[in-house]
Write a protein that holds these residues in place. Sequence first.
Motif, PDB file in Angstrom:
ATOM      1  N   THR A   9       0.960  -1.069  -0.096  1.00  0.00           N
ATOM      2  CA  THR A   9      -0.147  -0.035   0.047  1.00  0.00           C
ATOM      3  C   THR A   9       0.791   1.292  -0.110  1.00  0.00           C
ATOM      4  O   THR A   9       1.997   1.167   0.133  1.00  0.00           O
ATOM      5  CB  THR A   9      -0.856   0.148   1.257  1.00  0.00           C
ATOM      6  N   ASN A  10       0.039   2.344  -0.229  1.00  0.00           N
ATOM      7  CA  ASN A  10       0.666   3.732  -0.044  1.00  0.00           C
ATOM      8  C   ASN A  10       1.701   3.766   1.483  1.00  0.00           C
ATOM      9  O   ASN A  10       2.618   4.463   1.284  1.00  0.00           O
ATOM     10  CB  ASN A  10       0.121   4.859  -0.169  1.00  0.00           C
TER      11      ASN A  10
ATOM     12  N   THR B 132     -11.967   1.628  -1.682  1.00  0.00           N
ATOM     13  CA  THR B 132     -10.424   2.283  -1.336  1.00  0.00           C
ATOM     14  C   THR B 132      -9.502   1.499  -2.400  1.00  0.00           C
ATOM     15  O   THR B 132     -10.114   0.412  -2.901  1.00  0.00           O
ATOM     16  CB  THR B 132      -9.971   2.190  -0.099  1.00  0.00           C
ATOM     17  N   ASP B 133      -8.496   1.920  -2.756  1.00  0.00           N
ATOM     18  CA  ASP B 133      -7.545   1.315  -3.670  1.00  0.00           C
ATOM     19  C   ASP B 133      -7.136  -0.151  -3.113  1.00  0.00           C
ATOM     20  O   ASP B 133      -6.734  -0.959  -3.699  1.00  0.00           O
ATOM     21  CB  ASP B 133      -6.188   2.094  -3.917  1.00  0.00           C
TER      22      ASP B 133
ATOM     23  N   ILE C 180      -2.563  -1.497  -9.179  1.00  0.00           N
ATOM     24  CA  ILE C 180      -3.861  -1.408  -9.182  1.00  0.00           C
ATOM     25  C   ILE C 180      -4.090  -0.334  -8.415  1.00  0.00           C
ATOM     26  O   ILE C 180      -3.448   0.145  -7.310  1.00  0.00           O
ATOM     27  CB  ILE C 180      -4.531  -2.636  -8.293  1.00  0.00           C
ATOM     28  N   GLY C 181      -4.959   0.640  -8.790  1.00  0.00           N
ATOM     29  CA  GLY C 181      -5.637   2.122  -8.062  1.00  0.00           C
ATOM     30  C   GLY C 181      -5.975   2.949  -8.909  1.00  0.00           C
ATOM     31  O   GLY C 181      -5.949   2.885 -10.159  1.00  0.00           O
TER      32      GLY C 181
ATOM     33  N   ILE D  63       1.709  -7.028  -5.535  1.00  0.00           N
ATOM     34  CA  ILE D  63       0.823  -6.177  -6.076  1.00  0.00           C
ATOM     35  C   ILE D  63       1.064  -4.673  -5.431  1.00  0.00           C
ATOM     36  O   ILE D  63       0.818  -4.564  -4.333  1.00  0.00           O
ATOM     37  CB  ILE D  63      -0.668  -6.823  -5.532  1.00  0.00           C
ATOM     38  N   ALA D  64       1.164  -3.828  -6.310  1.00  0.00           N
ATOM     39  CA  ALA D  64       1.353  -2.420  -5.844  1.00  0.00           C
ATOM     40  C   ALA D  64       0.070  -1.655  -5.844  1.00  0.00           C
ATOM     41  O   ALA D  64      -0.737  -1.638  -6.966  1.00  0.00           O
ATOM     42  CB  ALA D  64       2.295  -1.741  -6.904  1.00  0.00           C
ATOM     43  N   VAL D  65      -0.014  -1.049  -4.933  1.00  0.00           N
ATOM     44  CA  VAL D  65      -1.422  -0.108  -4.829  1.00  0.00           C
ATOM     45  C   VAL D  65      -0.730   1.359  -4.954  1.00  0.00           C
ATOM     46  O   VAL D  65      -0.156   1.988  -4.128  1.00  0.00           O
ATOM     47  CB  VAL D  65      -2.106  -0.199  -3.280  1.00  0.00           C
TER      48      VAL D  65
END
Length: 226
Positions: free
Chosen positions: A17-18, A87-88, A58-59, A38-40
Amino acid sequence: MNLSMLCVNNNRAYIFTNHAPQDIVSHYKNIQRKDHLIAVDNGIRKIDELGLEPFVLIGDLDSIDPEMLEKYADIPFHQHPTEKNETDTELALDWCLKQKCYREIIICNDMQGRFDHALAIAINLLKIKSPRGERISYPVPYRIESENQSIFILPDSIEFNNCQGKLLSLIPLSEKVVFSWSQNLKYPLNDLVIRDYQSRGISNIITASSAGIIKTEGICLAVLEG
């Protein structure tokens, strides 16, 4: 994307996540080549800092650094509108669940950002159904990890190994949570009922190398620290 290639190795999924932390409880160094990252949004920067390869992005891409977007322009990405219901991070979790192949899903988040976002990520774990009655050993397959905390939905029966001295907090997410048995906790849970307005499940301590809990009713969020 070839789904058969995605599922062949029964991979683990790490959702960055961020607010991905500097490290996680199970340690980034234990990520294997077959695992999928998996990149958010700008969570892709942490993957890049680790010298690892993102599997998918993803986002809504509103927070990603342009240089990261350019560097990884060739990876698959699922872009969503900024104004949306999820949310993302929830979208990334939904994507992982849809693949139906991951033996573990680990959400990497320091839980230090906005309280509403952190709480929402924890609530998103309710999307994942644990097998009823099956004894599960910690770490559970689906969880959030920060640098010093694991957060998960408590299964009906769980065994903790090598967790002596760790803090364990149990938070009801249903009207009540009923426990029938526990072993090697400082504050036993035998025949205990915790209501949704009570905080008596906070700051228990695992007192031996092996411990266990059986829950017979309700939904409970668990936070293991240390």
